[in-house]
Design an enzyme around this catalytic site. Structure first.
Site, PDB file in Angstrom:
ATOM      1  N   GLY A   1      45.291  44.091  37.773  1.00 12.95           N
ATOM      2  CA  GLY A   1      44.687  45.407  37.862  1.00 12.95           C
ATOM      3  C   GLY A   1      45.554  46.409  37.140  1.00 12.95           C
TER       4      GLY A   1
ATOM      5  CG  ASP B   1      34.945  43.697  34.430  1.00 15.08           C
ATOM      6  OD1 ASP B   1      33.803  43.224  34.333  1.00 15.08           O
ATOM      7  OD2 ASP B   1      35.929  43.024  34.827  1.00 15.08           O
TER       8      ASP B   1
END
Length: 512
Positions: free
Chosen positions: A22, A279
């Site tokens: 992340g 994403d």
């Protein structure tokens, strides 16, 4: 603490969560360009729990996010940037349950957990794949949210409710999932879970919700038809509709940061916005597409397809296993998953392990570029390449099955891999073009693969079309652009946003 400078530019924070890591990025914009600054990066990955089921560590993710937000605030103050928004994007499909108090019931299962291995077949016997596709437009993936939910309510033993195979114990998580379902009052996908922790408001952003199997691809709403049929076939899932949150489109202001988050991060009363929270949807939003452009979102996997105004729900599309996931401004991401850089990365990892030293990838790619092309094309989408392990041996074995005598060098092997990856993408572009009835004139490669000059050149040759490479940081950039437009800093539609991408990025063009 850095000294404060009076704000002269505007910033937006992108929380970008991937299945292996992340990161938190600060996007600084003057309304014409965006400059991205990395403010935090942390590892991620599914971990076995005490029963052996694979789950995501939400506490670790949250610590990384809070640390990144704190660093983004420090960077903004140091640079004189006013932060006007925060947005979260992440991977698809996986979800968390909240109890009546709004607390996490348990860490979410990972899509890599094997509990869904036998579930889809049972569901399709009851609700045929064709009936699913006519509504949700999704390719078959065994770990879609719908199948995870069915597997989760299984008891882990043979039962009439789950059928002859769906009720078999396929992972340590099956029985536990039923217990968690009984306590669940709300279901949130991963980016929506983080948004909830930031704001206290539960919503589902549509681009990620479109991967659940429970959304109508035409209306961009939860499908009452599929939800009713699912509950009829699996009575334990009665009440699923009430657990699903309100759907919102990208650009919706979800709410301000909670006081506890402001205290932990040092940020002000910043709004949190729903972005293109899948994403890949963020990456496609930041792809500088023209009217006839295809895209390759290139990373560990490559997602190859077109941006369309409506889904393609034909029998031919279903047979080809193309998917219709939702995108920004009412668009559809019509795409197919093909192998990305996984095979190359695993080869490099294996060689580094054998030698005990890092591989000079740039040098290896230069050597591969000097190798003759077209010696052999292997099916890199084959199942034998999915698992980690001795990838060079598996590639060599595939070449040998073609009867090709390949020089025993790493460069020759890399050239075969990249030739084959380019060919796989080219076939997907051609298939998408035919199925959607769209003539493609350019292929855009974004993400990590856009830095691989040899792969981009080979893709141009394989497709016979120009390839435009960049941006590398498409996902974070798309996240920031949606926020900036939502607060009125970047007016206009997708074309205007993509003009900002072109102004912010050095694009490279490869002619066939």
């Amino acid at each position: 603490m850095p000294s404060r400078v009076e704000p002269v530019e505007t910033g937006f924070v992108a929380v970008d969560l991937g299945a292996t890591s992340g990161r938190v990025m600060l996007g600084i914009t003057d309304g014409r360009t965006v400059d991205l600054v990395e403010c935090g990066r942390f590892p991620n990955g599914p971990r076995p729990d005490g029963d052996g089921a694979l789950r995501w560590d939400v506490a670790a993710l949250w610590r990384g996010i809070v640390d990144g937000l704190r660093s983004a605030g420090d960077a903004a103050r140091e640079r004189g940037v006013e932060i006007r928004g925060i947005g979260v994007d992440a991977w698809a499909v996986d979800h968390a349950f909240l109890d009546t108090s709004g607390d996490l019931v348990a860490d979410p299962f990972s899509y890599r957990d094997p509990r869904t291995d036998r579930t889809a077949d049972d569901v399709y016997r009851r609700i045929p794949f064709a009936d699913h596709y006519a509504v949700n437009g999704l390719q078959h993936l065994q770990f879609t949210t719908e199948f995870q939910l069915v597997a989760g309510v299984s008891t882990g033993s043979t039962s009439e409710e789950t059928g002859s195979t769906g009720g078999e114990a396929v992972s340590a998580g099956a029985g536990v999932g039923a217990e968690e379902w009984a306590r669940a009052r709300h279901l949130l996908l991963i980016p929506d879970l983080i948004t909830y922790r930031l704001t206290g408001r539960r919503v589902a952003e549509v681009t990620n919700a479109s991967t659940t199997g429970l959304l109508d691809a035409r209306t961009r709403t939860w499908s009452g038809e599929l939800l009713d049929r699912l509950a009829a076939e699996y009575p334990a899932l009665t009440g699923l509709r009430e657990k699903l949150p309100e759907l919102v489109e990208p650009g919706t202001v979800v709410g301000p940061l909670l006081p506890a988050v402001r205290e932990a991060t040092g940020l002000a009363d910043v709004p949190v916005l729903a972005v293109t929270s899948h994403d890949t949807a963020s990456a496609v939003a930041a792809t500088p597409l023209g009217e006839a452009g295809a895209y390759v979102s290139s990373g560990t996997w490559s997602l190859v397809g077109l941006e369309l105004p409506a889904p393609v729900l034909t029998d031919a599309s279903r047979a080809a296993n193309f998917t219709n996931e939702l995108g920004l401004d009412g668009t559809v991401r019509y795409l197919h998953n093909v192998m990305g850089l996984w095979v190359l990365d695993e080869c490099v990892r294996s060689w580094a392990h054998d030698d005990g030293t890092p591989v000079d990838l740039a040098g290896l790619l230069a050597e591969a570029a000097a190798e003759p092309g077209g010696r052999c094309l292997i099916d890199v989408d084959g199942g034998e390449f999915l698992a980690p392990g001795d990838m060079p041996r598996r590639v060599s074995d595939a070449v040998a099955r073609h009867g090709v005598d390949l020089p025993g060098t790493r460069a020759a092997l890399v050239r075969v891999v990249l030739d084959s990856l380019a060919d796989s993408s080219a076939r997907a572009v051609a298939h998408a073009s035919s199925l959607a009835g769209v003539a493609v004139d350019t292929v855009h490669v974004v993400g990590g693969g856009s830095r691989n000059e040899l792969l981009c050149r080979l893709t141009a040759e394989a497709t016979g079309l120009p390839v435009v490479a960049g941006p590398v940081e498409a996902t974070a950039l798309g996240n920031v652009l949606v926020q900036a437009r939502a607060v009125g800093l970047l007016p206009g539609g997708l074309t205007a946003l993509r003009d900002v991408v072109r102004a912010s990025t050095t694009l490279r063009r490869y002619e066939p």
